[in-house]
Structure formats: C-alpha cells, structure tokens
Write an enzyme that holds these catalytic residues in place. Structure first.
Site, PDB file in Angstrom:
ATOM      1  N   TYR A 141       1.032  -0.756  -0.028  1.00 52.81           N
ATOM      2  CA  TYR A 141      -0.031   0.405  -0.013  1.00 52.81           C
ATOM      3  C   TYR A 141       0.976   1.446  -0.089  1.00 52.81           C
ATOM      4  CZ  TYR A 141      -3.531   2.987   1.838  1.00 52.81           C
ATOM      5  OH  TYR A 141      -4.738   4.323   1.972  1.00 52.81           O
ATOM      6  N   LYS A 171      -1.040  -1.054  -4.320  1.00 57.76           N
ATOM      7  CA  LYS A 171      -2.095  -0.851  -4.310  1.00 57.76           C
ATOM      8  C   LYS A 171      -2.073   1.211  -3.738  1.00 57.76           C
ATOM      9  CE  LYS A 171      -5.981   1.735  -0.834  1.00 57.76           C
ATOM     10  NZ  LYS A 171      -5.991   2.831  -0.662  1.00 57.76           N
TER      11      LYS A 171
END
Length: 306
Positions: A141, A171
């Site tokens: 992320y 992400k």
C-alpha cells in the site's frame, strides 16, 4: 512472479463506524455493506486510511475484521483487510487472522514512524508481514502523502516478487502517473495495481487501470460507474464530466476536513458511521448545515440518485 489474483472494478475503502462517544459501533457494518451492495460495489477495503487504522487498537481492528466477514457471508461481497501497522508483529497478527477468516486479500502500508530507509528494507517489511498469511494475496500500500515515504514502486515490484510469494501488486495511492504506468508493466507481472486517488481515476484508466480503491466510492459510486462505462465505450466527454464531478466533490469535502466531512455525508445518505476520532475533528452543527447546502448547490444529491 506476481501472485495470481482477480481484483477488478471499484473497491470502497470503508469507514470504521463509531458511536457518538467514540466507541466502536460494529452494529453499523451491516448497513454499510447493504448500502455498498445496492450501489453495485462488491469489494471493500477495511481498516485502511479511510478506516482510521492508526486510531484503532489492535483488538478493535481484529473485531472489525470479524464483523465484516460475518456480515458479508452469503453475499457476493469480498473483503480486503488492511493489516499495516508501525508494529510489524501487530501487522502479522492481523494478517494471520485475515487469512483464518477467509479474507479475499490483505494489504499493508509501510511502517512510517521508524521508516524503511531503502527498497531492501521495504521488501523485508513486506515479506515479514505477508509470510503470516501464506495463502492470501498481498498488496503493498503506497500512500506517500501520509507515510512521507517515496520509494520507487516499480523497483519494489521488480525486486519483491522473489521475496514475497503472495505479492499480487500495489494499492497505488500516489499521484505519480508515470510510476503507475511503470508498475503496470514491471518485471515479474502481470501485476494488479488498484489505483487509489478517486479524483484522478480517468487518468489511470487511460493508462490501463482495471481496479481502483477509494473513499468517495462509499458516497458516490454512481458517478464512478458512469465514468467507467463512458470510458469503456469511448465517450470521453461524458467520462470527463463525471471525473469533474468527482473532483468538485473532493474539493468541497476537503474544505471541511475530508474525514469528518465524509463521515457526515455518509449520515446524510442514511448510513450513520458516527464521528471521526481525534486527531480528526468532527464538524459542528453549523458546519453540517453548510456542508449540506454546499453539496446541494453542487448538485451532488442528484448525481448519486439511483
């Protein structure tokens, strides 16, 4: 090599619901899930930035994951659990639990108080977390606006595949669209790179995005559904119009304090998720009235009408 994983479409980064006194309100999760399913969203990302992860205790995060998995049982909804933490052992605990619960995937933001100094340290952190859930797809992320880390994600993917067997992608909550494009084509792929900046979605689609994770999908899914549909049929004028609506919505919400305004807007749409926790500051009654008026002037409630 990339871990094979099918993540497509828009994914709502959900709020963590609280009672008025700030206690966790797990009873609200069922209504959140129903609201999203009605809006055509079948995947959620829980306990992330929108979920105020760093304002939750470890036990609250564990309880939140349990509740979401209970609520979605028997529905088409899939749950991605954010497990990232400044304490990697807490992250591993959450990762193990997510796998035991049957989560669709896990994701982790980098430790950002004591920061990984280079890509090698970043990969070591990812490997340590992901190994606690060895059968579950793992997404790193990247959100430099919050972590103040700006390591190269294309390099991370090129080097991490051999160290993190469950790595499916990143992400990507980062406005660097050149890096985004390079991630899509990084060695070891094909990688899944869900895009994480709602107001830039059209740009990412043009570069090849097939999935996106965002907070405004909780309140404005119809805008993004129309945007994607228009893009896919080559109607760029309509896609740009919908993206402009997204940008104007984000601009209004940010002017009040994004987290507090988003949670207030959820309430206006009939899904009470309570206040934001400190250090976020909830809106005053006067601000709530003004926010609704600003949204009405914008045309927001017409934009999202089924």
């Amino acid at each position: 090599m990339a871990f094979s994983h099918s993540l497509t479409g828009i994914v709502a980064a959900t709020h963590t619901p609280f009672h008025r006194d700030g206690a966790l309100n797990l009873g609200a999760v069922e209504k959140q899930a129903a609201h999203l399913l009605t809006g055509g969203i079948a995947t959620v990302f829980i306990g992330g930035t929108t979920g105020e992860c760093h304002s939750l205790t470890l036990e609250e995060r564990r309880a939140l994951a349990v509740r979401w998995m209970e609520v979605v049982r028997g529905t088409p909804m899939k749950v991605i659990v954010h497990v990232g933490s400044n304490c990697l052992e807490d992250a591993r605990t959450l990762a193990t639990q997510a796998e035991q619960l049957g989560a669709f995937a896990i994701s982790a933001v980098a430790p950002n108080y004591f920061k990984p100094r280079d890509i090698a340290a970043l990969i070591a952190c990812a490997a340590h977390i992901a190994s606690a859930a060895p059968a579950t797809a793992f997404y790193w992320y990247d959100i430099p606006s919050f972590t103040n880390l700006s390591h190269s994600m294309p390099e991370f993917l090129a080097r991490a595949g051999g160290r993190v067997p469950t790595l499916a992608g990143v992400k990507f909550s980062n406005s660097d669209l050149m890096a985004y494009q390079l991630c899509l084509h990084a060695p070891g792929g094909p990688w899944t790179i869900p895009f994480g900046i709602d107001e830039f979605l059209l740009s990412a689609l043009a570069l090849g995005a097939t999935s996106a994770v965002g907070s405004t999908y909780n309140v404005a899914a119809p805008i993004y559904t129309r945007l994607i549909t228009a893009f896919q049929r080559g109607d760029l004028a309509t896609a740009r119009e919908e993206q402009l609506r997204s940008a104007r919505l984000v601009q209004v919400l940010a002017s009040y304090g994004f987290m507090a305004a988003m949670k207030a807007l959820m309430g206006m749409l009939g899904v009470e998720v309570g206040p934001a926790r400190l250090p976020h500051v909830s809106l005053s009654p006067e601000q709530l009235v003004k926010l609704r008026a600003d949204l009405e002037t914008l045309g927001f409630f017409d934009w999202v009408r089924p």
